[in-house]
Enzyme design. Structure first.
Site, PDB file in Angstrom:
ATOM      1  N   HIS A  84      -5.264 -33.484 -34.808  1.00 37.82           N
ATOM      2  CA  HIS A  84      -5.493 -34.759 -35.099  1.00 37.82           C
ATOM      3  C   HIS A  84      -6.588 -34.857 -36.295  1.00 37.82           C
ATOM      4  O   HIS A  84      -6.560 -35.975 -37.029  1.00 37.82           O
ATOM      5  CB  HIS A  84      -5.680 -35.936 -34.047  1.00 37.82           C
ATOM      6  CG  HIS A  84      -7.068 -35.345 -33.351  1.00 37.82           C
ATOM      7  ND1 HIS A  84      -6.973 -34.611 -32.289  1.00 37.82           N
ATOM      8  CD2 HIS A  84      -8.456 -35.759 -33.596  1.00 37.82           C
ATOM      9  CE1 HIS A  84      -8.191 -34.573 -31.740  1.00 37.82           C
ATOM     10  NE2 HIS A  84      -9.077 -35.325 -32.622  1.00 37.82           N
ATOM     11  N   ASP A 221      -2.576 -29.562 -29.578  1.00 40.20           N
ATOM     12  CA  ASP A 221      -3.516 -30.164 -30.765  1.00 40.20           C
ATOM     13  C   ASP A 221      -4.094 -29.157 -31.548  1.00 40.20           C
ATOM     14  O   ASP A 221      -5.396 -28.830 -31.449  1.00 40.20           O
ATOM     15  CB  ASP A 221      -4.342 -31.154 -30.054  1.00 40.20           C
ATOM     16  CG  ASP A 221      -4.870 -32.133 -30.765  1.00 40.20           C
ATOM     17  OD1 ASP A 221      -4.817 -31.987 -32.123  1.00 40.20           O
ATOM     18  OD2 ASP A 221      -5.502 -33.224 -30.146  1.00 40.20           O
ATOM     19  N   SER A 643     -13.804 -32.690 -31.519  1.00 38.64           N
ATOM     20  CA  SER A 643     -12.467 -32.303 -31.614  1.00 38.64           C
ATOM     21  C   SER A 643     -12.409 -31.288 -32.692  1.00 38.64           C
ATOM     22  O   SER A 643     -13.137 -31.373 -33.868  1.00 38.64           O
ATOM     23  CB  SER A 643     -11.854 -33.714 -32.387  1.00 38.64           C
ATOM     24  OG  SER A 643     -11.668 -34.662 -31.397  1.00 38.64           O
TER      25      SER A 643
END
Length: 707
Positions: A84, A221, A643
């Site tokens: 992402h 991810d 992240s």
């Protein structure tokens, strides 16, 4: 997200338990007491190897494009981050004919790696406390504008100084501890960053919004980029002559796995926390920011979803915008749920009573908090903040409406073209970006948000264009929007917009934009003075807390500077039910079958189900469980910006990438709950498995040289 033995001051102000599992620590001045606890927990690295010297672990960690974190994993500059985090780069290279979102991407050679003009990675080279210098320059005696000028000037001077030694460096100055401290950080940016590998969106975002912020997770991810440099291994703008960057330190990748209770550590760039925030600030956050944000985005996303699922070309255009919107839509919902269920506002107020009593009974040279003033200020600010959130979410950049984006750009200043000596001949122009947005989606979202705004905001805060909608269009928002798109020069790409001619203010789109700016102007008269006064009281509140607990180590709220957190691998218990601390291939296959039966977010290509149904996963299979482990939990302290942060074991070896927190502790930005707060990471073995067995990325697997 962490362990337990020390009480840390960033922990919720009202909690008086000791723990060592909370904390977002700056590395250059990591308290010895904290390091010793880390060693007790299982860290096997010397203190100096974390921060000091060219071979320190911090030199393998990067700020990824100003919104995420990443880690260098090879001597040739390969960078791992989350899928992402690379989402927009992947989307921007995708077309209907070559849909890397749908099909994934693997560059089989350096020549095939894809450049990304607006992306970069930044290495932190040094950090130091300059609070004394800032105070000597009279910061506290200046007004707001003078303070901003002082910090900008000092930042420029320090940047000039480091550039004399190395022209590729620059300095940022940031406030810490609510402005009670100032640190200067030296960075080195590399702007030639190329996409190397990504799995399909079905895997990189597996579970979609259904699973976002949830556990258990099976999301793969990750994405892979490469840093390029000039022939001298220095930062350089993109050039075909650039070569892969050769770092002095990169993270060693481990396939040994982990077990419950093992030491775990993240290093990354957490964006923002507010754990020193007063009870009054938390109440405003709940009612005037989170609540309207979630409401407006929910309405918008319903329209976007319908259009995106109906047309693949539209989906490609809006995938990234939708993901950005949905992430903090769900975060706002979850945070408010936790604020209420835990009773954070009342707990915080109980702590503030203790702090008030300490302040009244202690001789101290710090400025006292005026709690009554703080309460009054927040009450006055809350209405304006509620209006502002609705206004920004409905008509600002966050609306994801191209008309709004252009209107606000025009109002806030664009490049002026034309004759510099003749005002009437000066103009602005929007380039054709029709490939980036869809007119039908754009117009329907705009109409829905116009209607939604007036339904949720008091009439005195309606922009004047609502009178036009009511009188000329009989309250039909869609007709009004169609009229704007048809008649306004704002949507005529390539047309010159002469802002100094009479016809400028007659344009319906300009009238629309000016009416919005009028509301912004009214809010701007109310909010900044209140916020300045509030910030001063919040600064005092933070200083009082630290002073009251001066025998304890304290960390500052996150501000997108490098931080370290530590803890252990392990799950949590909710309602007497254990969460488990890892997921397996069997669990994703089970969800994929639900995808076959209509659960959209669990749909994946048949090959993925085949690969993850294997009987033997070879070197990627965990030796203890005998399973292919996909994602896992630790109690590391993370937030947005983390992240893509590397998750290290006690030896400083890479075991995973952080990508999410859990729904049950979404209030952790203001209250860290050691019982429930968890960091969700993708197992590095899952990453390597997908690169190997799906991507057949042999050259990358060899380059990484995982042990």
């Amino acid at each position: 997200m962490k362990k337990a033995t020390l009480f840390l001051a960033g922990l919720m102000a009202f909690s008086m338990q000791s723990k060592a599992d909370e904390g977002m620590w700056t590395l250059y001045n990591l308290p010895q007491q904290v390091y010793e606890t880390m060693v007790d927990e299982g860290l096997q690295m010397p203190y100096n190897e974390l921060y000091n010297g060219e071979n320190s672990l911090k030199n393998a960690v990067v700020n990824f494009s100003g919104y995420c974190s990443g880690v260098v994993v090879s001597p040739d500059g390969l960078v791992f981050t989350n899928h992402h985090c690379g989402f927009e780069a992947i989307r921007s290279h995708s077309t209907v004919e070559h849909d890397y979102m749908l099909n994934g991407f693997y560059a089989k050679s350096y020549a095939e790696e894809l450049p990304n003009p607006n992306m970069f990675v930044s290495f932190m080279r040094e950090q130091k406390d300059i609070t004394e210098l800032v105070e000597q320059l009279g910061y506290d005696k200046k007004n707001k504008q003078e303070r901003e000028t002082l910090i900008d000037s000092l930042e420029n001077a320090m940047t000039k100084q480091v550039k004399e030694k190395d022209s590729t460096l620059h300095v940022n100055i940031d406030a810490f501890y609510e402005g009670n401290k100032w640190y200067a950080t030296t960075y080195q940016d590399f702007t030639d960053l190329r996409l190397v590998f990504t799995v399909p969106k079905s895997m990189g975002k597996f579970g979609g919004e259904t699973d976002n912020w949830m556990w258990p997770r099976q999301t793969c991810d990750f994405s892979v980029f490469r840093i390029y440099a000039d022939k001298n291994n220095q930062p350089a703008a993109y050039s075909k002559d650039n070569v892969p960057y050769h770092p002095k330190r990169w993270a060693k990748v481990s396939t040994e796995g982990y077990k419950e209770g093992d030491y775990a550590m993240t290093i990354g760039y957490p964006g923002s926390t507010e754990r020193y925030l007063s009870s009054y600030g938390i109440q405003m956050m709940r009612d005037a920011s989170n609540t309207p944000r979630a409401q407006v985005r929910g309405v918008k996303q319903e329209v976007m979803t319908r259009h995106m699922r109906a047309d693949e070309a539209v989906r490609i255009k809006y995938d990234s915008k939708f993901a950005q919107s949905a992430n903090y839509w769900k975060n706002s919902l979850g945070m408010n749920k936790c604020i209420d269920s835990i009773g954070i506002v009342n707990l915080k107020r109980e702590y503030e009573k203790k702090l008030r009593a300490w302040q009244e009974n202690t001789n101290t040279n710090i400025k006292k908090v005026d709690f009554d003033a703080l309460e009054s200020l927040y009450k006055r600010l809350t209405e304006a903040r509620y209006v502002y959130t609705n206004l920004y979410e409905s008509f600002g950049r966050s609306s994801a409406v191209e008309f709004n984006t252009r209107a606000m750009k025009l109002m806030r200043g664009m490049e002026i073209k034309g004759d510099s000596k003749k005002a009437k001949d000066q103009y602005q122009v929007f380039e054709d970006n029709s490939k980036e947005w869809d007119a039908n989606l754009d117009k329907e979202v705009m109409a829905v948000l116009l209607k939604n705004y007036c339904e949720h905001v008091d009439k005195k805060w309606w922009p004047s264009i609502y009178q036009t909608i009511d009188k000329k269009f009989k309250g039909d928002y869609q007709k009004y929007v169609d009229y704007l798109y048809d008649k306004s020069i704002i949507m005529k790409s390539g047309k010159k917009i002469y802002c100094n001619r009479k016809e400028f203010t007659k344009d319906p789109g300009i009238k629309y934009a000016l009416s919005l700016m009028d509301i912004y102007a009214q809010l701007n008269e109310i909010m900044p003075p209140l916020m300045d006064s509030i910030n001063e009281q919040e600064k005092r509140l933070c200083a009082a807390k630290i002073r009251m607990e001066e025998d304890l180590p304290h960390y500052s709220d996150a501000n997108f500077t490098m931080r370290l957190s530590y803890g252990q691998v392990g799950g949590f218990e909710l309602g007497g039910k254990p969460s488990g601390y890892f997921t397996t291939a069997e669990s994703i296959v089970k969800k994929m079958k639900q995808g076959e039966n209509g659960v959209f977010d669990y749909k994946a290509e048949p090959i993925m189900q085949t690969l993850l149904s294997a009987k033997d996963f070879g070197r990627y299979q965990d030796k203890r469980s005998g399973k292919m482990q996909l994602c896992f939990l630790t109690n590391n302290d993370i937030t947005g910006g983390n992240s893509g942060s590397p998750m290290f074991n006690g030896k400083g070896e890479l075991i995973g990438l952080a990508f999410d927190g859990n729904w049950d502790s979404l209030s952790s930005d203001i209250n860290f709950d050691k019982r429930l707060a968890r960091c969700i990471g993708v197992d590095i073995r899952y990453v390597l498995f997908m690169m190997d067995k799906w991507g057949h990325a042999d050259r990358l697997i060899k380059e990484i040289d995982a042990k």
